[in-house]
Design a protein around this motif. Structure first.
Motif, PDB file in Angstrom:
ATOM      1  N   GLY A 196       0.869  -0.980   0.093  1.00  0.00           N
ATOM      2  CA  GLY A 196       0.138   0.002   0.003  1.00  0.00           C
ATOM      3  C   GLY A 196       0.903   1.236   0.060  1.00  0.00           C
ATOM      4  N   MET A 197       2.308   0.842  -0.010  1.00  0.00           N
ATOM      5  CA  MET A 197       3.081   2.150  -0.022  1.00  0.00           C
ATOM      6  C   MET A 197       2.922   2.946  -1.299  1.00  0.00           C
ATOM      7  SD  MET A 197       6.164   0.990   2.395  1.00  0.00           S
ATOM      8  CE  MET A 197       6.400  -0.410   1.857  1.00  0.00           C
ATOM      9  N   ARG A 198       3.163   4.282  -1.102  1.00  0.00           N
ATOM     10  CA  ARG A 198       3.098   5.223  -2.479  1.00  0.00           C
ATOM     11  C   ARG A 198       3.871   6.289  -2.371  1.00  0.00           C
ATOM     12  NH1 ARG A 198       1.218   1.092  -4.020  1.00  0.00           N
ATOM     13  NH2 ARG A 198      -0.432   0.877  -5.243  1.00  0.00           N
ATOM     14  N   ASP A 199       4.033   7.224  -2.921  1.00  0.00           N
ATOM     15  CA  ASP A 199       4.904   8.223  -3.072  1.00  0.00           C
ATOM     16  C   ASP A 199       5.032   8.928  -1.482  1.00  0.00           C
ATOM     17  OD1 ASP A 199       4.723   7.500  -5.559  1.00  0.00           O
ATOM     18  OD2 ASP A 199       5.099   9.654  -6.325  1.00  0.00           O
ATOM     19  N   TYR A 200       3.710   9.171  -0.960  1.00  0.00           N
ATOM     20  CA  TYR A 200       3.631  10.112   0.129  1.00  0.00           C
ATOM     21  C   TYR A 200       4.064   9.113   1.451  1.00  0.00           C
ATOM     22  CZ  TYR A 200       2.173  13.803  -2.801  1.00  0.00           C
ATOM     23  OH  TYR A 200       2.130  14.587  -3.777  1.00  0.00           O
ATOM     24  N   VAL A 201       2.945   8.311   1.637  1.00  0.00           N
ATOM     25  CA  VAL A 201       3.538   7.054   2.675  1.00  0.00           C
ATOM     26  C   VAL A 201       4.266   6.156   2.343  1.00  0.00           C
ATOM     27  CG1 VAL A 201       2.592   5.681   4.443  1.00  0.00           C
ATOM     28  CG2 VAL A 201       1.226   7.324   3.529  1.00  0.00           C
ATOM     29  N   SER A 202       5.650   6.291   2.152  1.00  0.00           N
ATOM     30  CA  SER A 202       6.626   5.291   1.892  1.00  0.00           C
ATOM     31  C   SER A 202       7.110   4.472   2.780  1.00  0.00           C
ATOM     32  CB  SER A 202       7.726   6.129   0.845  1.00  0.00           C
ATOM     33  OG  SER A 202       8.386   7.255   1.856  1.00  0.00           O
ATOM     34  N   VAL A 214      18.962   5.272  17.863  1.00  0.00           N
ATOM     35  CA  VAL A 214      19.358   5.593  16.406  1.00  0.00           C
ATOM     36  C   VAL A 214      18.020   5.422  15.602  1.00  0.00           C
ATOM     37  CG1 VAL A 214      20.807   4.739  14.602  1.00  0.00           C
ATOM     38  CG2 VAL A 214      21.831   5.359  16.733  1.00  0.00           C
ATOM     39  N   THR A 215      17.414   4.295  15.923  1.00  0.00           N
ATOM     40  CA  THR A 215      16.277   4.229  15.094  1.00  0.00           C
ATOM     41  C   THR A 215      15.185   5.226  15.451  1.00  0.00           C
ATOM     42  OG1 THR A 215      16.272   1.862  15.926  1.00  0.00           O
ATOM     43  CG2 THR A 215      14.167   2.334  15.071  1.00  0.00           C
ATOM     44  N   SER A 216      15.083   6.036  16.428  1.00  0.00           N
ATOM     45  CA  SER A 216      14.403   7.217  16.703  1.00  0.00           C
ATOM     46  C   SER A 216      14.778   8.218  15.716  1.00  0.00           C
ATOM     47  CB  SER A 216      14.103   7.682  18.134  1.00  0.00           C
ATOM     48  OG  SER A 216      15.251   8.376  18.586  1.00  0.00           O
ATOM     49  N   TRP A 217      16.201   8.102  15.624  1.00  0.00           N
ATOM     50  CA  TRP A 217      16.665   9.404  14.675  1.00  0.00           C
ATOM     51  C   TRP A 217      16.473   9.248  13.512  1.00  0.00           C
ATOM     52  CZ3 TRP A 217      22.283   9.315  17.235  1.00  0.00           C
ATOM     53  CH2 TRP A 217      22.222   9.762  18.592  1.00  0.00           C
ATOM     54  N   LEU A 218      15.998   8.005  12.916  1.00  0.00           N
ATOM     55  CA  LEU A 218      15.599   7.870  11.573  1.00  0.00           C
ATOM     56  C   LEU A 218      14.555   8.810  11.380  1.00  0.00           C
ATOM     57  CD1 LEU A 218      16.007   3.909  10.956  1.00  0.00           C
ATOM     58  CD2 LEU A 218      17.288   5.777  10.381  1.00  0.00           C
ATOM     59  N   PHE A 219      13.819   9.077  12.390  1.00  0.00           N
ATOM     60  CA  PHE A 219      12.527   9.915  12.203  1.00  0.00           C
ATOM     61  C   PHE A 219      12.904  11.222  12.606  1.00  0.00           C
ATOM     62  CE2 PHE A 219      11.225   5.552  13.054  1.00  0.00           C
ATOM     63  CZ  PHE A 219      10.150   5.415  12.172  1.00  0.00           C
ATOM     64  N   ALA A 220      13.527  11.199  14.077  1.00  0.00           N
ATOM     65  CA  ALA A 220      13.717  12.643  14.441  1.00  0.00           C
ATOM     66  C   ALA A 220      14.612  13.499  13.792  1.00  0.00           C
ATOM     67  CB  ALA A 220      14.165  12.421  15.956  1.00  0.00           C
ATOM     68  N   ALA A 221      15.547  12.973  12.740  1.00  0.00           N
ATOM     69  CA  ALA A 221      16.509  13.618  11.885  1.00  0.00           C
ATOM     70  C   ALA A 221      15.756  14.366  10.695  1.00  0.00           C
ATOM     71  CB  ALA A 221      17.718  12.855  11.508  1.00  0.00           C
ATOM     72  N   THR A 222      14.517  14.179  10.797  1.00  0.00           N
ATOM     73  CA  THR A 222      13.732  14.845   9.526  1.00  0.00           C
ATOM     74  C   THR A 222      12.901  16.106  10.269  1.00  0.00           C
ATOM     75  OG1 THR A 222      11.663  13.748   9.854  1.00  0.00           O
ATOM     76  CG2 THR A 222      13.301  12.806   8.555  1.00  0.00           C
ATOM     77  N   LEU A 223      12.347  16.800   9.481  1.00  0.00           N
ATOM     78  CA  LEU A 223      11.736  18.102   9.888  1.00  0.00           C
ATOM     79  C   LEU A 223      10.260  17.746   9.932  1.00  0.00           C
ATOM     80  CD1 LEU A 223      13.697  20.799   7.916  1.00  0.00           C
ATOM     81  CD2 LEU A 223      13.446  20.426  10.109  1.00  0.00           C
ATOM     82  N   ARG A 224       9.790  16.598   9.931  1.00  0.00           N
ATOM     83  CA  ARG A 224       8.221  16.249   9.612  1.00  0.00           C
ATOM     84  C   ARG A 224       7.629  16.440  11.025  1.00  0.00           C
ATOM     85  NH1 ARG A 224       6.056  13.381   5.737  1.00  0.00           N
ATOM     86  NH2 ARG A 224       7.382  13.265   3.676  1.00  0.00           N
ATOM     87  N   PRO A 225       6.209  16.972  11.143  1.00  0.00           N
ATOM     88  CA  PRO A 225       5.592  17.202  12.361  1.00  0.00           C
ATOM     89  C   PRO A 225       5.494  15.707  12.967  1.00  0.00           C
ATOM     90  CG  PRO A 225       4.182  17.316  10.528  1.00  0.00           C
ATOM     91  CD  PRO A 225       5.616  17.540   9.787  1.00  0.00           C
ATOM     92  N   ALA A 236       1.576  22.906  10.965  1.00  0.00           N
ATOM     93  CA  ALA A 236       1.880  21.444  10.624  1.00  0.00           C
ATOM     94  C   ALA A 236       1.376  20.335  11.881  1.00  0.00           C
ATOM     95  CB  ALA A 236       3.045  21.237  10.215  1.00  0.00           C
ATOM     96  N   ASP A 237       2.076  20.783  13.084  1.00  0.00           N
ATOM     97  CA  ASP A 237       1.945  20.016  14.131  1.00  0.00           C
ATOM     98  C   ASP A 237       0.325  19.910  14.470  1.00  0.00           C
ATOM     99  OD1 ASP A 237       4.517  18.974  14.970  1.00  0.00           O
ATOM    100  OD2 ASP A 237       4.880  21.131  15.472  1.00  0.00           O
ATOM    101  N   PRO A 267       2.349  15.729   4.532  1.00  0.00           N
ATOM    102  CA  PRO A 267       3.668  16.211   4.178  1.00  0.00           C
ATOM    103  C   PRO A 267       3.274  17.795   4.253  1.00  0.00           C
ATOM    104  CG  PRO A 267       2.660  15.585   2.260  1.00  0.00           C
ATOM    105  CD  PRO A 267       1.804  14.974   3.361  1.00  0.00           C
ATOM    106  N   PHE A 268       4.335  18.677   4.239  1.00  0.00           N
ATOM    107  CA  PHE A 268       4.173  20.105   4.387  1.00  0.00           C
ATOM    108  C   PHE A 268       3.523  20.613   3.349  1.00  0.00           C
ATOM    109  CE2 PHE A 268       7.765  19.911   7.170  1.00  0.00           C
ATOM    110  CZ  PHE A 268       7.167  20.447   8.478  1.00  0.00           C
ATOM    111  N   LEU A 269       4.152  20.207   2.025  1.00  0.00           N
ATOM    112  CA  LEU A 269       3.192  20.795   0.927  1.00  0.00           C
ATOM    113  C   LEU A 269       1.992  19.673   0.475  1.00  0.00           C
ATOM    114  CD1 LEU A 269       6.263  20.993  -1.655  1.00  0.00           C
ATOM    115  CD2 LEU A 269       5.118  22.838  -0.271  1.00  0.00           C
ATOM    116  N   PRO A 270       0.797  20.661   0.015  1.00  0.00           N
ATOM    117  CA  PRO A 270      -0.429  20.112   0.028  1.00  0.00           C
ATOM    118  C   PRO A 270      -0.292  18.458  -1.051  1.00  0.00           C
ATOM    119  CG  PRO A 270      -0.370  22.016  -1.016  1.00  0.00           C
ATOM    120  CD  PRO A 270       0.925  21.870  -0.381  1.00  0.00           C
TER     121      PRO A 270
END
Lengths: 453, 291
Positions: A62-68, A229-240, A317-318, A386-389
């Motif tokens: 079910g993974m696509r461009d946005y939910v990768s 480190v596993t959490s950093w895979l997420f936390a190193a991004t800018l996503r809400p 965004a949050d 994502p940040f952009l619509p």
């Protein structure tokens, strides 16, 4: 406990302990075969699903461009989380000289090995081109959190295996010496090789204590890193939802909850299946229950922090992310998970009745399932916003829902983990015999007596 | 309560003083300065551009009295109050500013400030206005590129019922066409024959082959087709960025930060050295068994 002076009494007690604790290895009945049949069958189905995904490509998911990052990564985070219990029980509690945790430590290590091994496998199964996994080693960049994660998972797996193996050596020698009649030849041969010709000398024991102590110290930073480190895979991004500095400890606290629950469930199964009432006593479940409440409270604290602070500010965004969780598409799952995975165990386990083996095992199972869905809620809602619509894309790009192939492969990971735990339980005692015997006051010299049976 | 009243009184007084500060004294030597910039169409036009960019946001459109409601209010350009100033006085005020009116000494060059004065003078009753709101004239542009000499050669004519006359002294805008619009390279005035030559700056960047698409146009006072000169080889080659560029944090191992590499190697190396030591100890158990 006081030392037992009498040789006969010592031998008698040791025989009983050995008999009880090797029952899991000797016992061979229909249920065992059926269990393995079921596991292997489901694992086969999962592998078949993987071949479909391998030949068709990730489009079957079910993974696509946005939910990768879909169910696989959520599942990966869950397994990494569960594996962290090895660190908590066999190292942290040991170093704190908490004695009741001793018999539990091998169960914890079994769970840790199975979970961390599968975490690695899940990552490969998440790749559309698994053959490119080697590129990480050939062209990996040290600045990438993915490399850190691969490194730390490998390291943790090796340390967990060593923590499982080293205290096993005296037991292997014991079984090599005593079980010749009951077990097939190949198994005795395996024990002989793995026992390294163990003779039970004082220097040998000294090495075991020495190495175990080093490993227990080593696993603290490595164990904390694996989930940080596993959490950093997420936390190193800018996503809400991911872009928070608390994510490392948040993951670690959540890992303790999932892992403690997993160990309680496995303990209960062993107790029931191998008739180990005298070994995994009510007392152990009682303490494990208190431990679970404690880690749940820590996790609750982090949860409040994680949602209250952004919820107070509601930055654009949050705000969208939190609204989605609190009253949007994911709100049902979110509130059930918070309720059953956190509040329920905290409240119920405060009552002694619920810390009895059966109730606590059921609660732990619910906590584990909630913990899995919690990971799902960490990964997917953030990616859906994502940040952009999101515009001009088909509907199935906008919202993620796992496909049957994906679910098949995810079930494979669970089945494979059960398989690893079952094989370990069928090959090696689930409690360290020598450690347990020593705690009961039996002198070490009786362990390696050359029995002529 | 008393304190509040006295506070309000002070504020009101202060505001009225501000509002009543009608006269803005200019030193005599400044007041009598002569505008070094000639009062011609080009300078007035330049002054207009600068006015639109820097002054209009407060002073509003000339003659429309739509200045921002500040205290003291910004004065309309066409008003008597503005036009009472000498050119030197205007220059002094633009240069130094006062109160809410900022100084432009540091942001606009001397010459350009004088050109703004020229633009203000356009609305002076004493001067012949150069900017007239005449209906746009039909015109025709011819242009070609001399690649060797890096020049754009332009010929402009106006059309009146099929009769073409040369357009002298007319500003021509020369731009380059980019993906999201045109970038002005410069302006040039036609000579008495309606001809102009624009020298293309060295710094213009073209595509991968150095080709530049040049756009030649007249201003709003004319109705004329815009001339586009495609693929003139007069620009610099466009720098092609590599997909993996060095100097970006996550891109290459060569550019990894030392502290990151050091931390990674120290942590992973430390763990694996310890594991190696443990394996060595296990071998020792085996050796002890044989003794």
């Amino acid at each position: 406990m006081d030392k037992i002076e009498s040789a006969a009494e010592s031998r008698k007690l040791l025989n009983k302990i050995t008999f009880d604790l090797t029952r899991s290895i000797v016992k061979k009945d229909e249920l065992t075969r059926f269990w393995f049949f079921i596991l292997i069958m489901f694992a086969g189905v999962g592998l078949w699903g993987w071949t479909i995904q391998f030949s068709t490509g990730l489009g079957v998911t079910g993974m696509r461009d946005y939910v990768s990052w879909g169910m696989y990564i959520a599942n990966f985070v869950f397994f990494v989380a569960v594996s962290l219990i090895g660190f908590l029980i066999s190292s942290a509690l040991h170093l704190l000289k908490i004695n009741w945790a001793k018999p539990v430590s091998r169960v914890a290590e079994q769970v840790a090995i199975a979970a961390v091994a599968l975490a690695g496998v899940i990552i490969i199964m998440d790749m559309g081109r698994p053959d490119r996994f080697l590129n990480i080693f050939l062209h990996g960049r040290f600045a990438s959190p993915i490399i850190w994660d691969v490194t730390v998972i490998t390291t943790y797996l090796v340390i967990s295996l060593l923590l499982f193996y080293i205290p096993l050596i005296p037991d292997l020698a014991l079984m090599r010496d005593r079980m010749g009649k009951e077990l097939p030849k190949w198994q005795i041969k395996l024990y002989t090789v793995l026992a390294l010709g163990w003779k039970g000398k004082a220097e040998q024991y000294k090495i075991i204590y020495h190495t175990l102590r080093i490993l227990m110290l080593l696993i603290i930073p490595v164990g904390l890193s694996i989930h940080t480190v596993t959490s950093w895979l997420f936390a190193a991004t800018l996503r809400p939802g991911w872009d928070t500095s608390i994510l490392g400890p948040y993951f670690v606290a959540g890992a303790f909850v999932a892992g403690t629950a997993a160990v309680i469930v496995v303990m209960y199964i062993y107790r029931l299946r191998y008739n180990l009432k005298d070994y995994f006593q009510d007392l152990h479940f009682n303490y494990m229950g208190k431990l679970l409440v404690f880690v749940c409270l820590v996790y609750l604290y982090f949860n409040i922090n994680e949602y209250l602070v952004p919820g107070y500010k509601m930055k654009l965004a949050d705000g969208i992310h939190l609204t989605e969780l609190f009253k949007g598409n994911h709100s049902g799952m979110f509130w059930i998970v918070q309720l059953t995975g956190l509040l329920l165990p905290i409240v119920l386990l405060l009552f002694p009745y619920f810390r009895k083996p059966l109730p606590i095992a059921i609660i732990s199972l619910i906590v584990m399932i909630s913990a899995w869905f919690k990971r799902y809620l960490i990964v997917i809602p953030t990616l859906e916003h994502p940040f952009l619509p999101v515009q001009n894309v088909p509907v199935n790009f906008q919202n993620y829902s796992p496909t049957s192939t994906e679910i098949m492969i995810t079930i494979f990971s669970f089945v494979a983990a059960f398989l690893i735990i079952s094989v370990l339980a069928k090959l090696f005692p689930v409690i360290a015999i020598w450690e347990y015997a020593e705690d009961q006051g039996i002198d070490k010299k009786y362990l390696t007596e050359n029995l002529k049976n | 309560m008393n304190r509040k009243i006295s506070f309000l009184t002070i504020v009101t007084l202060f505001l009225s003083v501000q509002a009543n500060a009608q006269d803005w004294p200019v030193p005599a030597d400044q007041n009598n300065r002569v505008n070094p910039q000639e009062y011609n169409l080009a300078n007035v036009n330049k002054g207009k551009d600068l006015y639109l960019k820097n002054c209009k946001s407060c002073h509003g459109d000339p003659g429309k009295n739509n200045a921002l409601p500040l205290v003291p209010p910004p004065v309309d350009v066409t008003s008597d109050k503005m036009q009472k100033n000498t050119e030197g006085g205007l220059y002094y005020k633009i240069t130094n500013g006062r109160g809410a009116m900022p100084q432009f000494k540091t942001t606009i060059s001397d010459d350009d400030r004088w050109k703004i004065v020229n633009y203000i003078s356009n609305f002076s009753p004493k001067k012949q206005p150069l900017l007239v709101d005449a209906p746009p004239v039909k015109a025709k542009l011819l242009a070609s590129v001399n690649e060797r000499e890096r020049k754009v050669e332009v010929f402009a004519e106006s059309e009146n019922n099929g009769i073409f006359t040369k357009l002298p002294n007319t500003p021509i805008t020369v731009s380059t066409k980019k993906a999201f619009g045109n970038i002005e390279m410069g302006k040039v005035l036609t000579d008495e024959n309606g001809r102009a030559e624009f020298v293309i700056p060295e710094t213009v960047i073209g595509d991968e082959q150095g080709n530049v698409n040049i756009v030649v146009s007249l201003d709003d006072n004319y109705i004329a087709d815009i001339v586009t000169l495609d693929k003139a080889k007069v620009g610099q080659l466009k720098p092609t960025p590599k997909l993996i560029q060095k100097g970006i944090l996550w891109s290459t191992n060569e550019n990894i930060q030392i502290w990151l590499l050091f931390s990674y190697i120290a942590a992973a190396g430390g763990a694996w050295l310890t594991i190696g030591y443990i394996v060595f100890q296990i071998a020792k158990i085996k050796r002890l068994s044989k003794e």
